[in-house]
Scaffold this motif. Structure first.
Motif, mmCIF file in Angstrom:
data_model
loop_
_atom_site.group_PDB
_atom_site.id
_atom_site.type_symbol
_atom_site.label_atom_id
_atom_site.label_comp_id
_atom_site.label_asym_id
_atom_site.label_seq_id
_atom_site.Cartn_x
_atom_site.Cartn_y
_atom_site.Cartn_z
ATOM 1 N N PHE A 122 31.868 -8.910 -13.539
ATOM 2 C CA PHE A 122 30.921 -7.968 -14.121
ATOM 3 C C PHE A 122 31.124 -6.661 -13.378
ATOM 4 N N GLY A 123 31.852 -5.735 -14.006
ATOM 5 C CA GLY A 123 32.262 -4.550 -13.275
ATOM 6 C C GLY A 123 33.275 -4.954 -12.223
ATOM 7 N N THR A 124 32.954 -4.719 -10.954
ATOM 8 C CA THR A 124 33.851 -5.153 -9.867
ATOM 9 C C THR A 124 33.322 -6.394 -9.161
ATOM 10 N N THR A 125 32.224 -6.966 -9.664
ATOM 11 C CA THR A 125 31.618 -8.128 -9.017
ATOM 12 C C THR A 125 32.209 -9.414 -9.576
ATOM 13 N N ALA A 126 32.912 -10.149 -8.731
ATOM 14 C CA ALA A 126 33.561 -11.386 -9.162
ATOM 15 C C ALA A 126 32.550 -12.509 -9.267
ATOM 16 N N GLN A 127 32.715 -13.344 -10.285
ATOM 17 C CA GLN A 127 31.884 -14.521 -10.515
ATOM 18 C C GLN A 127 32.652 -15.763 -10.053
ATOM 19 N N PRO A 128 32.038 -16.935 -10.088
ATOM 20 C CA PRO A 128 32.721 -18.131 -9.585
ATOM 21 C C PRO A 128 33.979 -18.471 -10.398
ATOM 22 N N TYR A 129 34.979 -18.991 -9.710
ATOM 23 C CA TYR A 129 36.186 -19.455 -10.390
ATOM 24 C C TYR A 129 35.892 -20.677 -11.251
ATOM 25 N N SER A 130 36.687 -20.837 -12.274
ATOM 26 C CA SER A 130 36.658 -22.058 -13.077
ATOM 27 C C SER A 130 37.156 -23.229 -12.251
ATOM 28 N N GLU A 131 36.959 -24.412 -12.776
ATOM 29 C CA GLU A 131 37.638 -25.564 -12.199
ATOM 30 C C GLU A 131 39.148 -25.368 -12.363
#
Length: 705
Positions: A122-131
């Motif tokens: 979201f913008g430059t904010t990384a979210q959790p990786y997938s499995e």
């Protein structure tokens, strides 16, 4: 094509054989037990293996700006054998269906095993990786234990550390030719320094034996390397040629059973050997396809004349790191027929964009993001020259640099692999497009030829058709700029023909390499244009299939012309009642003749958009051009010393074309109510694969037209 004689391969050729064993196809599988879903975590990640790439797909995360793709090399037991790296970034402008994001991960050694994860941002904010999922990538095509299939290029055997040398290319090419009945390698010419310019001619079960026979199959053409320092397409072409030569899969057999594939690996062998953009004289060969000052271009243009490909791709590389993977562009010169431009655009936007969205590649208009002034209207560029020769075609640019959307491409070998396998993807899609859309392609070509022989509309000496931005979501942000024609480079009143003096036509030239310079006459012959010899010069009529290109080279307004020929305007228009006797040079445009027409020996008749009530007879003429016209009565053309062209004409009555000595008569796209007979012509008549509709019998040399 395989020689039945026993052949002992050289040590050099043996070096092209690979010892690696190809693993069986592998599919992605989960790396471990599925963990509890975290907020904004990518779900349903899959990987499907292709030739040199893996297509990753996942369910989109609502509100995400983009996605990062992570790749980790792993061993068979799943343990990491190297560092995890971000190999790509998916952004919404990559593809036309954002609801199904895909990314073609490439730039790895085919056959190696990897693990992949994807995360939203979201913008430059990384979210959790997938499995994580893992899989073994597809090994290079060809069983190492099967002759022919086991051939490998220098680029392959060095794992992309080295590009294939000219010597290795010639050995590899000869081996494919030797071992496959489907392949004939033709030397279409030589470079300035004498290197062969070879072309694969590939068909099933064997390729047609002559250029004329190839032309009848509506062949497609891939030009792989014109700029010597842009070899990525060439490497892909060499690998693809091997698969076409030896694969037994149903798709390959079906493709080759319905057409002939022409592949020119290297037109610029001297530049490739020196790793220079231009040839050995410094000439950019992609600025010489109309002028054909260089022997490389002349060889290529003669091949276009003889083999008549109906569609083509021209391979290059592009240095813009912000661009898409595969910038593409159709022929844009405004003299290109609308049907050719439209079908070329459909091939790009209607096929490449949608297939790219499925497989994860990013085709886009040449220029894409921040492309600048690229892709304009120079007729010297192959895509424009080919379009003016009525070929549905596109430029292909491989993005040669890494960048924000593929950060791992700083690795030289990985960058080379990504370029080459993206080219292979494009060329294979081109084969599929040709197979599925051949009727549309040949229809566009037929419409273009009929338009050109009608000699209607203005002549634009420089000016491009616009390329509109694709409707959002679209692959790319910035279409190439419009090169609008200037008023002083537009000729609204097109002439009937151009007249050249003896000096202009046959005089010595100073352009081109010393010892290899050619005259205007030789260059016109290479293009395949018809010329009428008159008492005081040479006349090149415009009512020919390449009408859009002729003025660019022969008119004084031509930006890059050969000569400033004299414009010849119609000598008669309007209505003529009674017999018309042509005793010198007569050009009819939009004329109506109510009576018979007789062309006397040594005279020339050029008629376009005209109507004749009565017979048209020419015996011993210097030339006869009858296009986009209607004749109520018989047409008889015999004993001509110069060219005979009857195209897009409607004749109510018999047509006879016999005993003509000025080269192969062109009889294309005509409607004849009555018989069509041809015999005794020095060269058999041709129709450019544009069939004639004949209600009576077709006989003699015209039996198959």
């Amino acid at each position: 094509m395989r020689d039945r004689r026993t052949t002992i391969f050289s040590v050099l050729l043996a070096a092209t054989l690979a010892a690696a064993v190809a693993p069986a196809p592998a599919y992605a599988e989960p790396a471990g037990v599925t963990a509890q879903v975290e907020p904004n975590q990518v779900q349903n990640l899959t990987a499907v293996q292709g030739d040199g790439y893996a297509t990753l797909a996942w369910t989109p995360v609502e509100g995400s700006t983009d996605y990062q793709i992570e790749r980790t090399p792993i061993a068979a037991d799943g343990s990491a054998t190297g560092a995890a790296v971000i190999t790509g970034v998916w952004r919404p402008n990559r593809q036309i269906n954002n609801e199904s994001p895909t990314f073609a991960d490439s730039g790895f050694n085919p056959g190696d095993r990897f693990q992949w994860r994807v995360r939203a941002r979201f913008g430059t904010t990384a979210q959790p990786y997938s499995e994580a999922i893992s899989g073994t990538t597809t090994a290079p095509w060809g069983d190492p234990n099967v002759p022919g299939e086991n051939l490998r290029t220098q680029w392959e055997t060095t794992l992309a550390a080295q590009y294939t040398s000219d010597v290795n290319e010639y050995a590899y090419t000869a081996a494919v030719d030797e071992l496959s009945d489907r392949v004939r390698v033709e030397e279409i010419g030589r470079t300035v320094l004498g290197r062969p310019i070879n072309m694969f001619v590939i068909g099933y079960p064997t390729p047609p034996a002559t250029p004329e026979a190839v032309a009848k199959t509506s062949p497609l053409l891939i030009n792989c390397n014109v700029h010597g320092n842009e070899p990525g397409d060439r490497e892909g072409c060499l690998i693809m040629a091997r698969k076409l030569a030896f694969s037994t899969d149903a798709r390959t057999i079906d493709l080759l059973s319905h057409t002939t594939v022409l592949i020119v690996p290297t037109i610029n062998g001297d530049g490739r050997a020196a790793n220079t953009r231009g040839n050995s004289t410094g000439q950019d060969l992609n600025r010489d396809y109309s002028l054909i000052r260089q022997p490389e271009n002349a060889a290529f243009v003669r091949m276009l004349r003889d083999y008549h490909p109906v569609a083509s791709y021209d391979g290059h590389e592009f240095g813009n790191s912000n661009a898409g993977d595969l910038p593409m562009l159709p022929p844009r010169h405004q003299n290109v027929a609308q049907s050719i431009f439209d079908e070329s655009q459909h091939m790009i936007e209607g096929h490449m964009y949608s297939q790219g969205a499925k497989d994860g590649w990013w085709p886009c208009p040449y220029g894409c993001t921040g492309g600048g002034s690229v892709g304009l209207s120079e007729e010297t560029i192959l895509r424009n020259t080919a379009g003016l020769k009525n070929v549905v075609n596109s430029l292909l640019e491989l993005r040669s640099s890494g960048g924000p959307t593929r950060p791992d491409e700083g690795n030289t070998a990985n960058n080379r692999r990504r370029k080459t396998f993206s080219a292979m993807w494009t060329f294979n899609q081109f084969l599929d497009y040709h197979r599925a859309n051949l009727t549309a392609i040949t229809t566009a070509r037929a419409e273009a030829i009929k338009f050109q022989v009608s000699n209607t509309g203005r002549i634009v000496f420089r000016g491009s058709r616009p390329i509109e931005a694709y409707p959002a979501p679209h692959p790319g942000d910035a279409p190439p700029p419009v090169d609008a024609p200037q008023s002083n480079l537009i000729l609204d009143n097109a002439p009937c023909a151009y007249k050249l003096t003896e000096e202009q036509y046959n005089g010595a030239r100073t352009d081109g390499p010393a010892g290899l310079r050619t005259t205007v006459a030789e260059r016109i012959a290479a293009h395949g244009w018809q010329v009428v010899k008159t008492a005081d010069g040479y006349v090149v009529p415009l009512n020919q299939p390449e009408r859009g290109l002729i003025p660019l080279l022969l008119d004084g307004l031509g930006v890059e012309n050969l000569v400033a020929g004299e414009r010849v305007y119609p000598t008669a228009t309007g209505k003529h009642n009674g017999q018309l006797v042509v005793s010198g040079f007569t050009c009819l445009k939009d004329a109506t003749v109510n009576g018979p027409v007789r062309v006397q020996p040594g005279a020339t008749l050029i008629a376009t958009g005209s109507s004749f009530t009565g017979p048209v007879e020419a015996n011993g003429a210097a030339g006869v051009f009858l296009t986009d016209s209607k004749v109520t009565g018989p047409v008889r053309i015999t004993g001509a010393s110069g060219p005979v062209v009857v195209a897009d004409a409607t004749v109510t009555g018999p047509v006879e074309v016999s005993n003509n000595r000025g080269g192969a008569p062109l009889l294309a796209g005509n409607t004849v109510t009555g018989p069509l007979s041809c015999g005794g012509n020095t060269a058999a008549p041709v129709n450019l694969e544009l069939a004639n509709s004949v209600t009576g019998p077709k006989s003699g040399q015209c039996a198959r037209l």
